[in-house]
Design a protein around this motif. Structure first.
Motif, PDB file in Angstrom:
ATOM      1  N   HIS A   1      -7.684   1.665   0.542  1.00 33.21           N
ATOM      2  CA  HIS A   1      -6.641   1.649   1.350  1.00 33.21           C
ATOM      3  C   HIS A   1      -7.776   2.367   2.489  1.00 33.21           C
ATOM      4  O   HIS A   1      -7.684   3.483   2.475  1.00 33.21           O
ATOM      5  CB  HIS A   1      -4.980   2.227   1.007  1.00 33.21           C
ATOM      6  N   SER A   2      -7.954   1.569   3.864  1.00 30.65           N
ATOM      7  CA  SER A   2      -8.237   2.406   4.669  1.00 30.65           C
ATOM      8  C   SER A   2      -7.482   2.424   5.814  1.00 30.65           C
ATOM      9  O   SER A   2      -6.942   2.376   6.489  1.00 30.65           O
ATOM     10  CB  SER A   2      -9.603   1.912   5.234  1.00 30.65           C
ATOM     11  N   ALA A   3      -6.916   0.396   6.298  1.00 32.09           N
ATOM     12  CA  ALA A   3      -6.440   0.341   7.374  1.00 32.09           C
ATOM     13  C   ALA A   3      -5.184  -1.052   7.586  1.00 32.09           C
ATOM     14  O   ALA A   3      -6.080  -1.545   6.490  1.00 32.09           O
ATOM     15  CB  ALA A   3      -6.975   0.697   8.593  1.00 32.09           C
ATOM     16  N   PHE A   4      -5.154  -1.251   8.422  1.00 37.27           N
ATOM     17  CA  PHE A   4      -3.863  -2.342   8.546  1.00 37.27           C
ATOM     18  C   PHE A   4      -4.895  -3.532   9.017  1.00 37.27           C
ATOM     19  O   PHE A   4      -5.082  -4.921   7.892  1.00 37.27           O
ATOM     20  CB  PHE A   4      -3.141  -2.285   9.915  1.00 37.27           C
ATOM     21  N   GLU A   5      -5.619  -3.303   9.787  1.00 35.94           N
ATOM     22  CA  GLU A   5      -6.296  -4.788  10.528  1.00 35.94           C
ATOM     23  C   GLU A   5      -7.660  -4.880   9.045  1.00 35.94           C
ATOM     24  O   GLU A   5      -8.405  -5.913   9.389  1.00 35.94           O
ATOM     25  CB  GLU A   5      -6.500  -5.078  11.525  1.00 35.94           C
ATOM     26  N   ASN A   6      -8.108  -4.830   8.311  1.00 39.40           N
ATOM     27  CA  ASN A   6      -9.372  -4.280   8.050  1.00 39.40           C
ATOM     28  C   ASN A   6      -9.752  -4.482   6.555  1.00 39.40           C
ATOM     29  O   ASN A   6     -10.781  -4.203   5.846  1.00 39.40           O
ATOM     30  CB  ASN A   6     -10.568  -2.967   8.442  1.00 39.40           C
TER      31      ASN A   6
ATOM     32  N   ALA B   1     -13.335  -6.938   5.698  1.00 42.85           N
ATOM     33  CA  ALA B   1     -14.287  -5.836   6.066  1.00 42.85           C
ATOM     34  C   ALA B   1     -13.784  -4.446   4.966  1.00 42.85           C
ATOM     35  O   ALA B   1     -15.053  -4.131   4.364  1.00 42.85           O
ATOM     36  CB  ALA B   1     -13.950  -5.282   7.321  1.00 42.85           C
ATOM     37  N   THR B   2     -13.544  -3.994   4.742  1.00 41.63           N
ATOM     38  CA  THR B   2     -13.726  -2.885   4.044  1.00 41.63           C
ATOM     39  C   THR B   2     -14.143  -2.839   2.827  1.00 41.63           C
ATOM     40  O   THR B   2     -14.875  -2.375   1.569  1.00 41.63           O
ATOM     41  CB  THR B   2     -11.979  -2.100   3.628  1.00 41.63           C
TER      42      THR B   2
ATOM     43  N   GLN C   1      -9.594 -11.487  12.106  1.00 38.37           N
ATOM     44  CA  GLN C   1     -10.990 -11.100  12.506  1.00 38.37           C
ATOM     45  C   GLN C   1     -11.759 -11.165  11.239  1.00 38.37           C
ATOM     46  O   GLN C   1     -12.464 -11.529  11.007  1.00 38.37           O
ATOM     47  CB  GLN C   1     -11.023 -10.551  13.714  1.00 38.37           C
ATOM     48  N   SER C   2     -11.420  -9.397  10.985  1.00 37.04           N
ATOM     49  CA  SER C   2     -12.001  -8.835   9.552  1.00 37.04           C
ATOM     50  C   SER C   2     -12.037  -9.907   8.411  1.00 37.04           C
ATOM     51  O   SER C   2     -12.829  -9.792   7.610  1.00 37.04           O
ATOM     52  CB  SER C   2     -11.246  -7.513   9.398  1.00 37.04           C
TER      53      SER C   2
ATOM     54  N   GLY D   1     -14.454 -12.745   9.385  1.00 31.30           N
ATOM     55  CA  GLY D   1     -16.183 -12.139   8.746  1.00 31.30           C
ATOM     56  C   GLY D   1     -16.327 -11.982   7.592  1.00 31.30           C
ATOM     57  O   GLY D   1     -17.674 -12.564   7.679  1.00 31.30           O
TER      58      GLY D   1
ATOM     59  N   GLU E   1       0.507  -1.511  -0.098  1.00 27.93           N
ATOM     60  CA  GLU E   1       0.028   0.081  -0.016  1.00 27.93           C
ATOM     61  C   GLU E   1       0.673   1.910  -0.296  1.00 27.93           C
ATOM     62  O   GLU E   1       0.644   1.889  -0.935  1.00 27.93           O
ATOM     63  CB  GLU E   1      -1.355  -0.208   1.735  1.00 27.93           C
TER      64      GLU E   1
END
Lengths: 317, 392
Positions: A71-76, A79-80, A120-121, A124, A54
């Protein structure tokens, strides 16, 4: 459709050059190969977890992405991209997008953003069954922050948070089997692959698996070995030698699981000893020191065990 | 137009969501906001909306999915409380800085620890500097109305910021009141269609969102974000005026209750305003010139308007339903006093009250007015930072 590298290579790049990834890095090679599996007429929305990929491909005001990218964050990343896919469904339902418009949703994350902080993301999103592909480019450590151990780091590897010290010789734990964890989500398509040298068909395995993952409806997962010259400590031109030896030693078996049915994609005629994989990389230098033979034995034992397990589960014999 | 109905605050907000018919709702259950996605899931599964309902595995993913959806071109909403909002923290900032007009029903609940499910404002107060517009509402009606207005405020091209519709857990979220609902068609017309300029799923134009933003540009982007928050004040008033024309219900930056000739006043947020108004009425009947200010718009903070409203008062008490842990006062108190600094010489004291759902009754509020009247009479403040209704 049979894979022809020459034809595939003529396709316009969906991740262009000029980005800032290191020479000899597996990640952009993997991304370009995955995106080549998209039909030219299909749009894609790409998401990346925070990581080398990224920060090196989208530094404002320049982007290397020829498709829509977020791109929004590291762990998601899971979900994004699932939100973007849900938006697509809703917009289609409401007639906000042309009925014949196809958009494919593909997320990329390194092993840190996938095995660890993003698990986790990812779980899910996979369980909810969004029509998407999640691609983990597994280089076996947090390379972007400076080679810290992750749960994908192989046992005994020397990293900056599992240094090969005089009393603790590198990472002490086995790596997590993320591909199996993804398969346990009962996904329609899960595969483990790598970009390979020509003796292994080059990009054929990766291309075909990417194509299946992208065009199988539902949540699909690819775990792709993507060596890192900084973390693994190899000469940059040797990228595909690294993946070839990983496959030949069965350290990184190639297989796919379609609706729960496992098929090994490659069974070496003669499984090479794990030393050949280890000696090619500086991060394992200490295991060759006199008195450390037991480490190589342990690694070999673990490789043999997982390989035997896969052979037993292989349904296409 | 409209119809009257008996609804809980959460139900009213869920009805507003149904009437808005957003493209995506991604949410995770947490008391006391759970009912919002619960009612909404029923609307979705009964085919009353066209929305994609995404039942995510956590609040962090709820906000992440909202970001993905809104960025992709979808009108997107969610609801949460307390620890759920805290778990979204990182993504709240990213939603705001990505200029994504997501709407969130923030059902105020005390933030752990210790864990407590009841109302105070420690959750949304912690998010006050995340770049979200924050609207606060006293009643079910206000929670409903603010939610509808939030969509239009958030999506305004001069704003493009996410909005929180904050209302008190249980007190507002679960109490049933008769409220006036708009017609479905009126809501649809009021919010209009969401037409973002650039979005991921655009068939006619690609976009990259969420860059690595180095020192050469990051500062300018934050400056633009700050400007958008300033613009929000004007836009909130414009949208509120339009809403007034539609419904006859008037909303400003804050509500002034019997402030025309007031000598002492309390400033607070949300449902406690109802209790305080009863005390103001009682004091007024005795000839005491007491007033009340109920803040509706906390972000952006209406600095000049607050100064104008408090100027000339003999004493003011700011009541915070969240402590500041700065050793000096609650968050509303510090914002009010910094607004007044250099502009008006008013004696202001602070009461922290109602934490973790501690009941606040009229006799508690009377204690505050009594103290204000003493200050007004003597001109001296004994203690600035105080606690109300606590066992010492």
């Amino acid at each position: 459709m049979a894979f022809k590298l020459k034809e595939e290579a003529l396709k316009p790049e969906r991740l262009t050059g000029g980005h800032r990834m290191c020479a000899g890095c597996g990640a952009p090679v993997v991304v370009r190969a995955v995106l080549r599996a998209l039909k030219a007429e299909d749009q894609a929305v790409i998401c990346s977890a925070t990581g080398c990929l990224e920060v090196s491909t989208f530094m404002y005001p320049y982007t290397a992405w020829n498709d829509s990218f977020i791109h929004s964050a590291f762990e998601n990343a899971g979900a994004t991209i699932s939100g973007a896919e849900a938006a697509y469904k809703a917009m289609k339902k409401k007639g906000k997008l042309p009925a014949d418009q196809t958009i494919k949703f593909i997320a990329f994350g390194g092993d840190g953003g996938t095995y660890d902080i993003g698990l986790q993301s990812l779980s899910g999103a996979m369980e909810r069954g969004h029509d998407m592909v999640y691609v983990c480019y597994d280089n076996g450590a947090y390379m972007n922050t400076g080679i810290q151990r992750s749960s994908a780091t192989p046992r005994f590897a020397d990293t900056t948070t599992s240094p090969a010290g005089s009393s603790v010789p590198g990472k002490q734990q086995q790596r997590k089997d993320l591909t199996a964890i993804m398969a346990a989500h009962h996904l329609p398509y899960v595969a483990q692959t790598a970009p390979l040298g020509s003796k292994h068909g080059g990009f054929k395995d990766l291309h075909e698996k990417a194509e299946k993952a992208i065009y199988t409806e539902g949540a699909c997962f690819l775990n792709v070995l993507a060596p890192c010259p900084r973390g693994w400590r190899y000469d940059t031109p040797k990228l595909l030698e690294m993946t070839d030896i990983a496959v030949d030693t069965c350290v990184w078996p190639l297989y796919e699981i379609v609706d729960g049915k496992l098929t090994l994609s490659y069974i070496p005629k003669e499984k090479k000893p794990v030393e050949e994989y280890l000696k090619a990389q500086g991060r394992f230098r200490h295991v060759f020191k006199k008195g450390n033979e037991w480490m190589i034995e342990e690694i070999q034992k673990e490789v043999d065990r997982t390989w035997e397990d896969l052979l037993n589960r292989n349904e296409t014999k | 137009m409209g119809k009257r109905d008996r609804l809980s605050g959460n139900e009213a907000v869920a009805v507003a969501m149904r009437q808005i018919n957003p493209d995506v709702v991604a949410a995770f259950p947490i008391t006391p906001s759970t009912e919002v996605p619960q009612y909404f899931a029923a609307f979705a599964n009964d085919g009353l909306v066209d929305t994609e309902f995404v039942p995510v595995e956590s609040e962090h993913s709820a906000m992440s999915a909202c970001i993905g959806a809104e960025a992709a071109g979808a009108r997107t909403m969610t609801a949460t409380s307390a620890n759920g909002l805290a778990y979204m923290w990182e993504m709240l900032y990213i939603a705001a800085s990505s200029r994504l007009p997501i709407v969130l029903a923030a059902v105020n609940r005390a933030l752990s620890g210790p864990i407590n499910i009841h109302n105070d404002h420690s959750d949304t107060m912690g998010a006050r500097d995340s770049g979200w517009v924050q609207l606060y509402g006293e009643t079910n009606q206000e929670a409903y109305d603010n939610f509808i207005m939030a969509v239009k405020i958030a999506e305004h091209p001069d704003v493009c910021l996410p909005v929180m519709d904050c209302y008190d857990g249980f007190i507002t979220s679960h109490s049933v009141e008769v409220i006036e609902l708009l017609d479905d068609q009126d809501v649809k017309n009021f919010v209009g269609e969401y037409k973002p300029k650039a979005y991921l799923n655009n068939p006619n134009g690609k976009v990259s969102m969420g860059p690595l933003d180095m020192p050469a540009y990051y500062f300018e982007h934050k400056r633009q974000q700050a400007e958008a928050m300033k613009n929000a004040k004007r836009v909130i008033l414009e949208v509120s005026e339009e809403f007034y024309k539609l419904t006859g219900r008037k909303y400003g930056l804050f509500e002034e209750y019997k402030m025309e000739d007031a000598e002492v006043a309390i400033v607070l947020l949300n449902s406690t305003a109802g209790t305080a108004k009863a005390v103001v009425d009682e004091l007024r009947s005795k000839g005491v010139k007491a007033g009340l200010i109920k803040i509706r718009v906390f972000r952006p903070f209406p600095v000049d308007e607050i100064v104008a409203a408090l100027k000339g008062l003999k004493a003011v008490a700011v009541m915070d339903k969240a402590d500041g842990f700065n050793g000096a006062g609650g968050p509303l108190f510090t914002d009010i006093t910094s607004a007044l600094y250099g502009k008006a010489d008013v004696k202001v004291i602070n009461y922290i009250y109602g934490l973790g759902g501690r009941d606040v009754r009229t006799d508690d509020i009377e204690v505050v007015y009594d103290e204000l009247l003493k200050i007004a009479e003597t001109g001296s403040v004994k203690s600035v930072y105080n606690y109300l209704g606590i066992k010492e």
